[in-house]
Design a protein around this motif. Structure first.
Motif, PDB file in Angstrom:
ATOM      1  N   TYR A   1       0.793  -1.195   0.015  1.00 58.55           N
ATOM      2  CA  TYR A   1      -0.093  -0.207  -0.144  1.00 58.55           C
ATOM      3  C   TYR A   1       0.730   1.362  -0.249  1.00 58.55           C
ATOM      4  N   LEU A   2       1.897   1.293   0.845  1.00 60.45           N
ATOM      5  CA  LEU A   2       2.962   2.462   0.998  1.00 60.45           C
ATOM      6  C   LEU A   2       3.431   2.541  -0.372  1.00 60.45           C
ATOM      7  N   GLY A   3       3.950   1.318  -1.027  1.00 59.97           N
ATOM      8  CA  GLY A   3       4.703   1.333  -2.165  1.00 59.97           C
ATOM      9  C   GLY A   3       3.592   2.300  -3.330  1.00 59.97           C
ATOM     10  N   ALA A   4       2.579   1.947  -3.478  1.00 57.53           N
ATOM     11  CA  ALA A   4       1.510   2.249  -4.189  1.00 57.53           C
ATOM     12  C   ALA A   4       1.247   3.754  -4.022  1.00 57.53           C
ATOM     13  N   SER A   5       1.400   4.269  -2.868  1.00 59.80           N
ATOM     14  CA  SER A   5       0.768   5.604  -2.341  1.00 59.80           C
ATOM     15  C   SER A   5       2.208   6.414  -2.850  1.00 59.80           C
ATOM     16  N   VAL A   6       3.203   5.962  -2.620  1.00 59.17           N
ATOM     17  CA  VAL A   6       4.540   6.742  -2.938  1.00 59.17           C
ATOM     18  C   VAL A   6       4.430   6.974  -4.500  1.00 59.17           C
ATOM     19  N   VAL A   7       4.123   5.622  -5.180  1.00 54.75           N
ATOM     20  CA  VAL A   7       3.958   6.175  -6.697  1.00 54.75           C
ATOM     21  C   VAL A   7       2.961   7.083  -7.221  1.00 54.75           C
ATOM     22  N   ALA A   8       1.671   7.063  -6.580  1.00 56.95           N
ATOM     23  CA  ALA A   8       0.468   7.790  -6.830  1.00 56.95           C
ATOM     24  C   ALA A   8       1.016   9.371  -6.659  1.00 56.95           C
ATOM     25  N   LEU A   9       1.717   9.275  -5.303  1.00 57.30           N
ATOM     26  CA  LEU A   9       2.041  10.739  -5.133  1.00 57.30           C
ATOM     27  C   LEU A   9       3.054  11.227  -5.780  1.00 57.30           C
ATOM     28  N   TRP A  10       3.950  10.625  -6.367  1.00 59.24           N
ATOM     29  CA  TRP A  10       5.037  10.939  -7.162  1.00 59.24           C
ATOM     30  C   TRP A  10       4.464  11.192  -8.669  1.00 59.24           C
ATOM     31  N   LEU A  11       3.399  10.463  -9.116  1.00 62.87           N
ATOM     32  CA  LEU A  11       2.554  10.861 -10.381  1.00 62.87           C
ATOM     33  C   LEU A  11       1.990  12.158 -10.176  1.00 62.87           C
ATOM     34  N   ALA A  12       1.299  12.289  -9.208  1.00 62.12           N
ATOM     35  CA  ALA A  12       0.408  13.491  -8.787  1.00 62.12           C
ATOM     36  C   ALA A  12       1.432  14.951  -8.620  1.00 62.12           C
ATOM     37  N   ALA A  13       2.672  14.709  -8.263  1.00 63.66           N
ATOM     38  CA  ALA A  13       3.468  15.610  -7.996  1.00 63.66           C
ATOM     39  C   ALA A  13       4.504  15.939  -9.438  1.00 63.66           C
ATOM     40  N   ALA A  14       4.545  15.147 -10.133  1.00 60.36           N
ATOM     41  CA  ALA A  14       5.257  15.100 -11.366  1.00 60.36           C
ATOM     42  C   ALA A  14       4.950  16.417 -12.078  1.00 60.36           C
ATOM     43  N   PRO A  15       6.148  17.117 -12.244  1.00 59.87           N
ATOM     44  CA  PRO A  15       5.747  18.566 -12.881  1.00 59.87           C
ATOM     45  C   PRO A  15       4.944  18.580 -14.229  1.00 59.87           C
ATOM     46  N   ALA A  16       4.176  19.716 -14.277  1.00 64.11           N
ATOM     47  CA  ALA A  16       3.237  19.738 -15.299  1.00 64.11           C
ATOM     48  C   ALA A  16       3.919  19.817 -16.730  1.00 64.11           C
ATOM     49  N   TYR A  17       5.237  20.465 -16.425  1.00 65.91           N
ATOM     50  CA  TYR A  17       5.866  20.630 -17.744  1.00 65.91           C
ATOM     51  C   TYR A  17       6.321  19.396 -18.212  1.00 65.91           C
ATOM     52  N   ALA A  18       6.097  18.084 -17.694  1.00 64.55           N
ATOM     53  CA  ALA A  18       6.405  16.863 -18.531  1.00 64.55           C
ATOM     54  C   ALA A  18       5.494  16.546 -19.488  1.00 64.55           C
ATOM     55  N   GLN A  19       4.352  17.237 -19.246  1.00 72.98           N
ATOM     56  CA  GLN A  19       3.112  17.149 -20.339  1.00 72.98           C
ATOM     57  C   GLN A  19       3.164  18.029 -21.599  1.00 72.98           C
ATOM     58  N   GLN A  20       3.184  17.641 -22.568  1.00 75.52           N
ATOM     59  CA  GLN A  20       3.054  18.311 -23.663  1.00 75.52           C
ATOM     60  C   GLN A  20       1.759  19.084 -23.873  1.00 75.52           C
ATOM     61  N   ILE A  21       1.786  20.458 -24.414  1.00 72.78           N
ATOM     62  CA  ILE A  21       0.590  21.106 -24.804  1.00 72.78           C
ATOM     63  C   ILE A  21      -0.217  20.441 -25.956  1.00 72.78           C
ATOM     64  N   PRO A  22      -1.351  20.334 -26.221  1.00 71.03           N
ATOM     65  CA  PRO A  22      -2.064  19.696 -27.288  1.00 71.03           C
ATOM     66  C   PRO A  22      -1.574  20.166 -28.532  1.00 71.03           C
ATOM     67  N   LEU A  23      -1.613  19.287 -29.628  1.00 73.12           N
ATOM     68  CA  LEU A  23      -1.295  19.791 -30.836  1.00 73.12           C
ATOM     69  C   LEU A  23      -2.396  20.756 -31.485  1.00 73.12           C
ATOM     70  N   GLN A  24      -2.004  21.486 -32.508  1.00 72.83           N
ATOM     71  CA  GLN A  24      -2.925  22.494 -32.886  1.00 72.83           C
ATOM     72  C   GLN A  24      -4.462  21.793 -33.409  1.00 72.83           C
ATOM     73  N   ASP A  25      -5.363  22.499 -33.240  1.00 74.05           N
ATOM     74  CA  ASP A  25      -6.597  21.946 -33.770  1.00 74.05           C
ATOM     75  C   ASP A  25      -6.978  22.469 -35.346  1.00 74.05           C
ATOM     76  N   LYS A  26      -6.293  21.828 -36.080  1.00 69.55           N
ATOM     77  CA  LYS A  26      -6.511  22.255 -37.575  1.00 69.55           C
ATOM     78  C   LYS A  26      -6.630  20.868 -38.321  1.00 69.55           C
ATOM     79  N   PRO A  27      -7.856  20.200 -38.181  1.00 72.35           N
ATOM     80  CA  PRO A  27      -8.124  18.909 -38.872  1.00 72.35           C
ATOM     81  C   PRO A  27      -8.138  18.967 -40.459  1.00 72.35           C
ATOM     82  N   PHE A  28      -8.010  20.233 -41.143  1.00 77.09           N
ATOM     83  CA  PHE A  28      -7.952  19.989 -42.352  1.00 77.09           C
ATOM     84  C   PHE A  28      -6.441  20.342 -42.873  1.00 77.09           C
ATOM     85  N   ALA A  29      -5.515  20.346 -42.219  1.00 80.27           N
ATOM     86  CA  ALA A  29      -4.183  20.745 -42.427  1.00 80.27           C
ATOM     87  C   ALA A  29      -3.579  19.652 -43.119  1.00 80.27           C
TER      88      ALA A  29
END
Length: 151
Positions: free
Chosen positions: A7-35
């Motif tokens: 349980y503690l191991g899973a909690s640590v992983v969950a906390l780490w994922l929750a605290a992972a920096p937002a910058y690790a995520q990419q912004i969405p690609l442009q919404d240009k469906p006809f490009a």
């Protein structure tokens, strides 16, 4: 005891994922469906001629292709973020490109570095889209079908 450790191991992983920096995520690609064409323009130099060339290439692509048929993203990092300073003479050209659907990214890693070095956070145009790492954004785009152009 084993259950508690699990349980503690899973909690640590969950906390780490929750605290992972937002910058690790990419912004969405442009919404240009006809490009039909997707281009990322790299700007990593403060040379006004280089910045002017990037702006010119983006404008030429917008004229050559229907703006709905081309997705253009300019990624400025390192000295290239000078293009996105409020007092830059090319400010109106940048704002015009954004108004036409071009995304202009600013590397927050560069902004953070400049703040650490100077003690003052640099200002940049509100039309710029913050990305944590400019080079990572370029990699993300090229992995998603964009062609990298370094004018």
């Amino acid at each position: 005891m084993k259950r508690v450790a699990s349980y503690l191991g899973a909690s640590v992983v969950a906390l780490w994922l929750a605290a992972a920096p937002a910058y690790a995520q990419q912004i969405p690609l442009q919404d240009k469906p006809f490009a039909e064409h997707k281009v990322v323009l790299q700007l990593s130099e403060s040379d006004p001629k280089k910045a002017g060339l990037v702006i010119s290439v983006a404008n030429n692509l917008m004229k050559f292709y229907d703006p709905d048929k081309v997705a253009i993203e300019i990624v400025a990092f390192g000295p290239g973020i000078d293009l996105l300073k409020p007092d830059n003479p090319s400010r109106k050209a940048v704002e015009s490109l954004v108004a036409q659907g071009v995304r202009v990214d600013i590397c927050m890693n560069t902004v953070d570095t400049l703040e650490r070095e100077t003690g003052k956070r640099p200002e940049f145009l509100s039309v710029a889209t913050p990305v944590q790492v400019g080079v990572a954004q370029i990699l993300h785009l090229t992995e998603n079908g964009y062609t990298l152009v370094k004018p």
